[in-house]
Design an enzyme around this catalytic site. Sequence first.
Site, mmCIF file in Angstrom:
data_model
loop_
_atom_site.group_PDB
_atom_site.id
_atom_site.type_symbol
_atom_site.label_atom_id
_atom_site.label_comp_id
_atom_site.label_asym_id
_atom_site.label_seq_id
_atom_site.Cartn_x
_atom_site.Cartn_y
_atom_site.Cartn_z
ATOM 1 C CG HIS A 19 -1.865 -1.088 1.358
ATOM 2 N ND1 HIS A 19 -2.040 -1.973 2.520
ATOM 3 C CD2 HIS A 19 -2.859 -1.471 0.495
ATOM 4 C CE1 HIS A 19 -2.999 -2.944 2.051
ATOM 5 N NE2 HIS A 19 -3.583 -2.475 1.286
ATOM 6 C CE LYS A 43 -13.655 -7.379 3.952
ATOM 7 N NZ LYS A 43 -12.839 -6.413 3.083
ATOM 8 N NE ARG A 92 -2.361 -7.374 -4.979
ATOM 9 C CZ ARG A 92 -3.195 -7.667 -3.850
ATOM 10 N NH1 ARG A 92 -2.637 -7.885 -2.571
ATOM 11 N NH2 ARG A 92 -4.415 -7.900 -4.068
ATOM 12 C CB SER A 130 -4.066 -7.172 4.113
ATOM 13 O OG SER A 130 -3.663 -5.805 3.692
#
Length: 160
Positions: A19, A43, A92, A130
């Site tokens: 990030h 969530k 990515r 993450s």
Amino acid sequence: METNSAIYPGSYDPLTNGHIDIIQRGMKIFPRIIVAVLKNPTKSYLFGLEERVEILKSVFGQNPRIEIDCFGGLLVDYLKAKECNTIVRGLRAISDFDIEFQMALMNRKIEPRIETIFFVPSIQYSFLSSKLVKEIYQLGGEVKSLVPDIVDRKLKEKFR
Ligand code: PNS
């Protein structure tokens, strides 16, 4: 709409060096970056909203060109409220492309004035997420070189 700023939204559960790499790349193009942490009550996160914001502030708090904020609801509504028309995201690998393409087109469908700009991270972060970081720490491993020190410390505390 303001064109000086771009919004980099995400869960940041937790912040990784990937990030940070995207934020630094974004700052080469935009005078201001607003890092917007998603607040989604449905969530479950490892790090609460306040903790995710605190981590970002501890890493970027001194930088006048970076604002740390949080948002709930639709991202496009948040952009409108901030009078901003640019979303920054990182890409990515090809596996990111499908979901990012869907989100970019859906956001554009809802609000045609909004553009999404993708940055490609350094190759050393192209496999970093993450989710994997959390899994590794949870299983007793560590990846100190892939997260800021504060995240390394907090992950160790959580899984001690
Ligand atoms: O870090 P993440 O989890 O990949 O970030 C995903 C995020 C926050 C960019 C995405 O879930 C989002 O924009 N959520 C806000 C709700 C919304 O606007 N959904 C419609 C997207 S097309």
